[in-house]
Design a protein around this motif. Structure first.
Motif, short mmCIF file in Angstrom:
data_model
loop_
_atom_site.label_atom_id
_atom_site.label_comp_id
_atom_site.label_asym_id
_atom_site.label_seq_id
_atom_site.Cartn_x
_atom_site.Cartn_y
_atom_site.Cartn_z
N PHE A 288 -9.76 -11.06 7.09
CA PHE A 288 -9.79 -12.28 6.28
C PHE A 288 -9.66 -13.54 7.15
N ASN A 290 -7.52 -15.75 7.00
CA ASN A 290 -6.14 -16.01 7.41
C ASN A 290 -5.65 -15.00 8.47
N THR A 292 -5.50 -11.77 8.53
CA THR A 292 -4.88 -10.51 8.12
C THR A 292 -6.00 -9.49 7.91
C1 LIG Z 1 -4.99 -13.58 3.26
O1 LIG Z 1 -6.18 -13.71 2.52
C2 LIG Z 1 -6.43 -12.65 1.61
C3 LIG Z 1 -7.81 -12.86 1.00
O2 LIG Z 1 -7.96 -14.16 0.57
C4 LIG Z 1 -5.32 -12.56 0.56
O3 LIG Z 1 -5.56 -11.51 -0.32
C5 LIG Z 1 -3.98 -12.37 1.29
O4 LIG Z 1 -2.94 -12.38 0.37
C6 LIG Z 1 -3.78 -13.45 2.34
N1 LIG Z 1 -2.57 -13.11 3.09
C7 LIG Z 1 -1.68 -14.00 3.51
C8 LIG Z 1 -0.51 -13.47 4.25
O5 LIG Z 1 -1.81 -15.18 3.30
#
Ligand SMILES: *[C@@H]1O[C@H](CO)[C@@H](O)[C@H](O)[C@H]1NC(C)=O
Length: 425
Positions: A288, A290, A292
């Motif tokens: 993703f 971000n 992760t």
């Molecule tokens: C990172 O992005 C994904 C997809 O948008 C989301 O599901 C997830 O919760 C996010 N994780 C964090 C730690 O922000």
């Protein structure tokens, strides 16, 4: 083993009776009862032995230049005494390995001269990505398992190893690589393999939570020991960084896999393949924005899964696509704690290939994976196997799916040489 084999069999019988399928799978993956076999090769199928590829744990196929990259220990002795990835901490005299380029047309390996880089280089996983500003160059990320200068015999709580990542820049077809910088962070503890998505952003697996001792062994055999994680590193500066820990940030990209180990590029820019080694699984994850990772599919094998690679069939056509995941592993990981210490021992190996089933074969919704053993050996032609890649053989018109062939390059963390064998896909 230290305990009698009948007691051991009794213990296994109790475990199977109480825990069921998970233990049966674990025993298949660990392979204590497996009889190693060796693939029979025909005329012209190899094995071709690649000279000067001693103890190269990882290998990558860089498609744009039709070249292989690997990182090797280069001598046969040092790894048995110092290799944190196998919990070998006897000698602090860590080796000085190097990066090699292997030409799959000539089967010749070239050691790169590492410029602006001194000191030990204890190699493990690597990744190779294009330099976005220079199409004829690549960036190479490589794990380096250095001894910890702060560790002393009187300080058991201070880890013996202080592993870091080295970043090199290499102009394709030259014979050197320039060290760009080193990367160290407390979240990088037991680094194994790397997935880079740009010169300044990469992921690294910590393959164990425990670095040594009984708990490390527990972690290897207990399916619920889902204690490993994957770290994302963002570099703020590449050049003129003297301090390994400077100009970078780190975060946990994923946690909760059992023994996450090899990482690989997969079917798209956003897909990452992660090996859960003792779980015998390849986990396909989405990367993703971000930074992760989230697992969306799993391919299960009955053998140790070490470093995965994804083969892109350049001759794919409708219904005749041989693209698939390739993964190598030792087939009797159960004995590795002993054989891994012995310069004269052998480790049997298997290399598997998993191709996505065509939707029309299995019904529209299910998908699934067709798995095939590509190559196996009792350890005499290749001792230990931790990575394998396929390099396509040119296909002539009219060959059809029957004619799809590739050279399979297999390497191992304790193999004296990488080998290549010709396989049908
Ligand atoms: C990172 O992005 C994904 C997809 O948008 C989301 O599901 C997830 O919760 C996010 N994780 C964090 C730690 O922000």
């Amino acid at each position: 083993m230290g305990f009698s084999s009948s007691a051991f069999l009794g213990l296994i019988a109790i475990l199977v009776a109480t825990l069921g399928p998970a233990v049966v799978h674990m025993i298949k993956v660990g392979g204590p009862f497996l009889t190693p076999k060796s693939t029979v090769l025909g005329v012209g199928q190899g094995p071709i032995i690649i000279e000067d590829t001693v103890h190269c744990e990882d290998v990558h196929y860089y498609r744009p230049a039709n070249l292989l990259f690997t990182a090797c220990e280069d001598v046969k002795e040092t790894r048995f005494d110092w290799f944190p990835a196998l919990a070998h901490f006897d000698a602090k005299a860590a080796g000085r390995g190097s990066i090699h380029v292997v030409d799959p047309k000539t089967f010749k390996s070239t050691r790169l001269t590492l410029e602006n880089f001194n000191g030990p280089f204890v190699t493990h996983g690597i990744d190779v990505i294009p330099d976005p500003e220079h199409p004829a160059a690549v960036y190479i990320f490589a794990v380096n398992h250095l001894p910890n200068p702060e560790s002393t015999p009187d300080s058991p709580s201070i880890p013996t190893a202080r592993s870091q990542i080295e970043l090199f820049h290499h102009v394709l077809h030259s014979t050197s690589a320039q060290h760009v910088r080193s990367i160290r962070h407390p979240l990088i503890q037991t680094p194994n393999d790397i997935y880079a998505d740009s010169p300044t952003s990469f992921y690294v697996t910590n393959d164990h939570f425990y670095r040594a001792g009984l708990m490390r062994l527990v972690e290897d055999v207990w399916p619920s020991a889902k204690w490993t994680n994957i770290i994302h590193i963002q570099l703020q500066q590449l050049h003129n960084v003297a301090d390994e820990t400077a100009h970078l940030t780190a975060s946990i990209a994923h946690s909760g896999l059992w023994n996450n180990n090899g990482l690989g590029h997969a079917r798209s820019e956003s897909e990452v393949v992660i090996a859960s080694t003792m779980g015998g699984e390849l986990c396909l994850a989405t990367r993703f924005e971000n930074n992760t990772l989230s697992v969306h599919d799993t391919i299960v094998f009955d053998t140790v899964t070490d470093n995965p690679s994804y083969y892109v069939d350049p001759y794919a056509s409708d219904g005749e696509d041989a693209s698939g995941f390739v993964v190598a592993g030792v087939s009797q990981g159960f004995y590795l704690p002993q054989t891994g210490r012995d310069p004269d021992a052998l480790e049997a190996v298997q290399v598997w290939y998993a191709k996505e089933k065509r939707k029309e074969e299995v019904g529209a919704s299910t998908g699934g994976w067709e798995k095939r053993l590509l190559f196996e050996d009792d350890g005499r032609r290749i001792r230990s196997a931790s990575a394998a890649v396929l390099v396509p053989v040119e296909q002539r018109e009219g060959d059809g799916s029957e004619g799809k062939k590739a050279w399979l390059f297999v390497t191992g963390f304790l193999s004296e040489s990488m080998i290549a064998v010709l396989v049908d896909l």
